[in-house]
Design a protein around this motif. Structure first.
Motif, mmCIF file in Angstrom:
data_model
loop_
_atom_site.group_PDB
_atom_site.id
_atom_site.type_symbol
_atom_site.label_atom_id
_atom_site.label_comp_id
_atom_site.label_asym_id
_atom_site.label_seq_id
_atom_site.Cartn_x
_atom_site.Cartn_y
_atom_site.Cartn_z
ATOM 1 N N VAL A 30 118.767 59.308 31.786
ATOM 2 C CA VAL A 30 119.769 59.530 30.746
ATOM 3 C C VAL A 30 121.082 58.913 31.217
ATOM 4 O O VAL A 30 121.332 58.804 32.420
ATOM 5 C CB VAL A 30 119.952 61.030 30.437
ATOM 6 N N ASP A 31 121.897 58.512 30.254
ATOM 7 C CA ASP A 31 123.125 57.811 30.634
ATOM 8 C C ASP A 31 124.183 58.764 31.187
ATOM 9 O O ASP A 31 125.139 58.333 31.839
ATOM 10 C CB ASP A 31 123.685 57.026 29.453
ATOM 11 N N ARG A 32 124.063 60.091 30.918
ATOM 12 C CA ARG A 32 124.985 61.052 31.514
ATOM 13 C C ARG A 32 124.369 62.444 31.448
ATOM 14 O O ARG A 32 123.510 62.727 30.616
ATOM 15 C CB ARG A 32 126.350 61.022 30.837
ATOM 16 N N VAL A 35 125.874 66.796 28.976
ATOM 17 C CA VAL A 35 126.264 66.185 27.708
ATOM 18 C C VAL A 35 126.901 67.270 26.830
ATOM 19 O O VAL A 35 126.902 68.449 27.186
ATOM 20 C CB VAL A 35 125.060 65.545 26.985
ATOM 21 N N THR A 36 127.434 66.850 25.674
ATOM 22 C CA THR A 36 128.135 67.772 24.771
ATOM 23 C C THR A 36 127.343 67.955 23.486
ATOM 24 O O THR A 36 126.752 66.999 22.966
ATOM 25 C CB THR A 36 129.539 67.228 24.440
ATOM 26 N N ASN A 117 116.070 67.747 33.839
ATOM 27 C CA ASN A 117 116.788 68.962 33.459
ATOM 28 C C ASN A 117 118.164 68.572 32.918
ATOM 29 O O ASN A 117 118.948 67.899 33.596
ATOM 30 C CB ASN A 117 116.943 69.901 34.658
ATOM 31 N N LEU A 118 118.455 68.991 31.704
ATOM 32 C CA LEU A 118 119.672 68.557 31.010
ATOM 33 C C LEU A 118 120.532 69.772 30.675
ATOM 34 O O LEU A 118 120.046 70.780 30.163
ATOM 35 C CB LEU A 118 119.313 67.794 29.730
ATOM 36 N N ARG A 119 121.809 69.655 30.919
ATOM 37 C CA ARG A 119 122.764 70.715 30.600
ATOM 38 C C ARG A 119 123.608 70.264 29.405
ATOM 39 O O ARG A 119 124.182 69.172 29.416
ATOM 40 C CB ARG A 119 123.663 71.008 31.796
ATOM 41 N N GLU A 130 135.611 62.605 29.068
ATOM 42 C CA GLU A 130 135.879 61.257 29.544
ATOM 43 C C GLU A 130 134.667 60.347 29.404
ATOM 44 O O GLU A 130 134.799 59.133 29.387
ATOM 45 C CB GLU A 130 136.330 61.315 31.013
ATOM 46 N N GLN A 131 133.450 60.904 29.300
ATOM 47 C CA GLN A 131 132.251 60.074 29.213
ATOM 48 C C GLN A 131 131.837 59.787 27.766
ATOM 49 O O GLN A 131 130.911 59.034 27.544
ATOM 50 C CB GLN A 131 131.087 60.781 29.930
ATOM 51 N N ARG A 132 132.507 60.376 26.785
ATOM 52 C CA ARG A 132 132.074 60.235 25.405
ATOM 53 C C ARG A 132 132.367 58.833 24.873
ATOM 54 O O ARG A 132 133.494 58.354 24.953
ATOM 55 C CB ARG A 132 132.756 61.273 24.514
#
Length: 571
Positions: A30-32, A35-36, A117-119, A130-132
Motif C-alpha cells: 500500500v502507498d501509505r 490511512v484516513t 494489517n491496515l490502520r 501530510e500524505q493525502r
C-alpha cells in the motif's frame, strides 16, 4: 543484415522461453499506512510473470472497502541477457470507517502474497494529513428544510498533484432530485503546509419526501501524475489512480404545514409583477390590450411554479395570449420565471380597474405564509369616434332571445274572437298573393346582393400576395432586416410588429400572434427571452429569425397565389 537477423532470432527464443515461465512471487503493498477514512489509498499487487487481467479481482477480496477501478500495466526488462516480465495491478481503495483492517493474502496461480494489517484513522485526524493526495469536503446550506425546499450542496475537491483525468460523481440521494448549478470553480489553497488545487462544484438537491434523509458524499475517481520520471524502456504509466469520498450529511425534511392551503411554493424570495402593453394615456373601447404577469421565484425548479389565473371584471373580454416558463442561474442560485399574457378588450368607456392579483408562497427564511401580489391598475377608456356603447355591446356575443311572456301576451291580444265575423278584405286575395310573392323575391335578391358584397369586401381585406420587390421596398421590413443584422432585440420587435400590422390586415399586435401565424415560435422564443427575462442574455439569433420569417412569408405568398386560381372543374 545478418547480424540483425541473428539478434531477432535470439530475442524470439528468449521470449518463447519466457512464455513457459511460471509465477514464483506475488507481492502486495500500500502507498501509505495508516490511512484516513473516506480518503483513498493505493494497493499494488505485483506478479513476476505475464498474467491475464482477470487473474486479480479486487471487488471479491476487499469487501471492507469501497473498491475503485483497477489498472493493469506490464513491464519487460533484460539484465545481463536475462529476460524478465512483470504484471502490476493497481487498485484504489477507500475505507469508510475508522478501525483496524486486514487486507488478506492475494493468490495468483497458486502463489500468495502476505496479508497487510491496515490502520484507518478518523477523518480530520492531523496525523495523516501530510500524505493525502486527494480529499473532498462537502457542506450544505441547511440541515433542516421543508418538503421540496431546495438544498444547496457544495463539494470541494482538494488535489495535491496535477490531474490527468477524473470524474466527480454527484451524491446519489433517494427520493430527491439532484442537479448541478453553474460551472466549476478552481482555486489553490494551503492545507497543513501543503499546496492543493481546489475544484468546487455546486449541486441543488430537492427532497421529494419528508422525514430524515442522508445525503451520501460526492465521490471522485481519477488519475494524477506522479513526480517520478518515466523511463523510455518501461511500460508502466507515470500516473497514479486516486479516489475520494465526502462524508455523508443527515438532513431533516419537514412536511407541508397542516394549515397550508393552495399551491405549495417554498422559496427564499418570490416576486410578482404586471405590465400593460402598449402603455398609453388612454385606451379605446373594443381595442385589445395585452396584460402580462411575470412570476419570479428563487431556488425552485420551473415545474414548481403555480398557475397564474386572475379574476377579471365583467367590463373586459379576456382571451389567453401567451405562456412561457424559463430558468437561469445567478451567483450559484437557480431562478425560475413564468410569464403569462392575456388579451383584454374593454367593453365600455370610463376608468376601468384591473384588480390586484395575489399568489401565496412559503418563505423558508421566516417560515411564514407570504403573499406575492400586484397593485391594481386603472385604465382610462374612451369610446372610439363614431361609435356608441350599443355598437360595442352588439359586437360582443349576447343572448338576445325575446321574453316568452311578451310573445304569449301579444299573440293572445291579437288572436281574433271566434264568435265575431271576419270582415271582408278590401283587396282581392290574388292581388295580395302576387304582392307577397314579389316582396319575397325582392327580399331574396337584396339578401343575395348583400352577401355578395360582404364576400367581396372580405376578399379585399384578405392579405394580398406581396412580391419580393414590394417586400424589400417596405420601410418596416427594411427596419426589421437591419435590426436582425445588428441583433437589436428591441428594434426587431417593433419593426416586425409594425410590418405585420400593416401587411397582415392589422390583426397582429404582438410577437405571440405573429409567431403562431407564421409558425416561428422556436425562432421568436430567444427574442422574447432577451426582451422580457430579468437579466436576459444578449440576443444573437437575428440572422436565424430573419431567414425563417422571410421563408415563411414567401411560402405564404405562394399558397395565396395558388388559392386565388380558378377551380379546374368548377361546379
Amino acid at each position: 543484415m545478418v547480424r540483425a537477423v541473428n539478434l531477432l532470432v535470439v530475442l524470439l527464443m528468449l521470449i518463447s522461453g519466457l512464455a513457459n515461465a511460471d509465477v514464483t512471487e506475488v507481492t502486495a503493498t500500500v502507498d501509505r499506512n495508516p490511512v484516513t477514512a473516506n480518503e483513498s489509498f493505493v494497493l499494488t499487487v505485483t506478479v513476476n510473470d505475464d498474467v491475464s487481467n482477470n487473474t486479480f479481482e479486487a471487488s471479491k477480496l476487499l469487501e471492507d472497502f469501497v473498491v475503485g477501478r483497477t489498472s493493469v500495466s506490464r513491464q519487460t526488462s533484460m539484465v545481463n541477457g536475462n529476460l524478465s516480465k512483470q504484471t502490476r495491478f493497481t487498485t484504489v481503495l477507500i475505507p469508510q470507517s475508522p478501525g483496524e483492517y486486514t487486507i488478506p493474502e492475494i493468490t495468483i496461480k497458486g502463489v500468495s502474497s502476505k496479508p497487510i494489517n491496515l490502520r484507518v484513522l478518523e477523518q480530520g485526524s492531523d496525523s495523516n494529513t501530510e500524505q493525502r493526495i486527494a480529499f473532498i469536503e462537502a457542506q450544505i446550506d441547511s440541515t433542516n428544510v421543508y418538503f421540496q425546499q431546495p438544498i444547496t450542496y457544495v463539494a470541494r475537491l482538494f488535489l495535491a498533484a496535477d490531474l490527468n483525468k477524473g470524474n466527480l460523481v454527484p451524491p446519489q440521494v433517494d427520493n430527491a432530485d439532484v442537479q448541478q448549478i453553474g460551472r466549476d470553480e478552481e482555486s489553490t489553497q494551503m492545507v497543513n503546509g501543503r499546496r492543493y488545487k481546489v475544484y468546487q462544484r455546486v449541486y441543488q438537491i430537492t427532497p421529494n419526501k419528508s422525514g430524515s434523509i442522508t445525503i451520501p458524499g460526492a465521490r471522485f475517481d481519477g488519475e494524477v501524475f506522479t513526480q517520478g520520471q518515466r523511463s523510455i524502456f518501461s511500460s508502466f504509466s507515470n500516473t497514479q489512480p486516486v479516489s475520494a469520498i465526502a462524508e455523508g450529511i443527515d438532513v431533516n425534511v419537514q412536511p407541508v404545514p397542516d394549515s397550508w392551503t393552495g399551491h405549495w411554493l417554498p422559496s427564499e424570495l418570490v416576486s410578482l409583477s404586471a405590465s400593460i402593453s402598449p402603455e398609453q394615456e388612454e385606451y379605446k373601447a373594443g381595442e385589445p390590450i395585452t396584460l402580462s404577469y411575470m412570476l419570479t421565484a428563487v431556488g425552485v425548479k420551473p415545474e414548481q411554479l403555480p398557475e397564474i389565473a386572475p379574476d377579471f371584471p365583467s367590463s373586459f373580454r379576456v382571451y389567453p395570449d401567451n405562456d412561457e416558463t424559463d430558468s437561469f442561474t445567478r451567483n450559484g442560485v437557480v431562478i425560475s420565471q413564468k410569464t403569462v399574457s392575456f388579451a383584454l378588450v374593454p367593453e365600455q368607456a370610463g376608468n376601468l380597474t384591473i384588480p390586484e392579483f395575489e399568489l401565496p408562497w412559503f418563505n423558508t427564511k421566516t417560515e411564514q405564509r407570504t403573499l406575492a401580489k400586484t397593485e391594481s391598475m386603472t385604465l382610462p377608456v374612451i369610446m372610439p369616434a363614431g361609435m356608441t356603447q350599443s355598437d360595442i355591446t352588439e359586437a360582443a356575443p349576447t343572448d338576445s332571445r325575446p321574453d316568452s311572456e311578451s310573445i304569449e301576451t301579444t299573440n293572445t291580444s291579437e288572436r281574433p274572437n271566434s264568435n265575431t265575423v271576419a270582415p271582408k278584405p278590401l283587396v282581392p286575395i290574388w292581388v295580395i298573393g302576387a304582392l307577397a310573392v314579389g316582396l319575397a323575391i325582392s327580399l331574396l335578391l337584396n339578401l343575395y346582393l348583400l352577401i355578395k358584397r360582404n364576400s367581396v369586401k372580405r376578399q379585399e381585406k384578405t392579405v394580398k400576395p406581396e412580391s419580393a420587390d414590394n417586400l424589400n421596398r417596405s420601410k418596416s421590413w427594411q427596419d426589421f432586416q437591419k435590426a436582425c443584422k445588428n441583433n437589436d432585440a428591441k428594434a426587431a420587435q417593433e419593426s416586425l410588429i409594425n410590418w405585420a400590422h400593416t401587411h397582415l390586415d392589422g390583426s397582429f399586435k404582438s410577437l405571440a400572434d405573429i409567431a403562431k401565424y407564421l409558425n416561428i415560435e422556436d425562432e421568436i422564443t430567444p427574442l422574447q427571452a432577451s426582451l422580457y427575462n430579468v437579466g436576459g442574455s444578449q440576443w444573437t439569433e437575428g440572422k436565424v429569425l430573419y431567414q425563417k420569417v422571410r421563408k415563411q412569408v414567401d411560402n405564404l405568398n405562394v399558397k395565396r397565389q395558388h388559392s386565388n386560381l380558378p377551380q379546374l372543374y368548377p361546379s
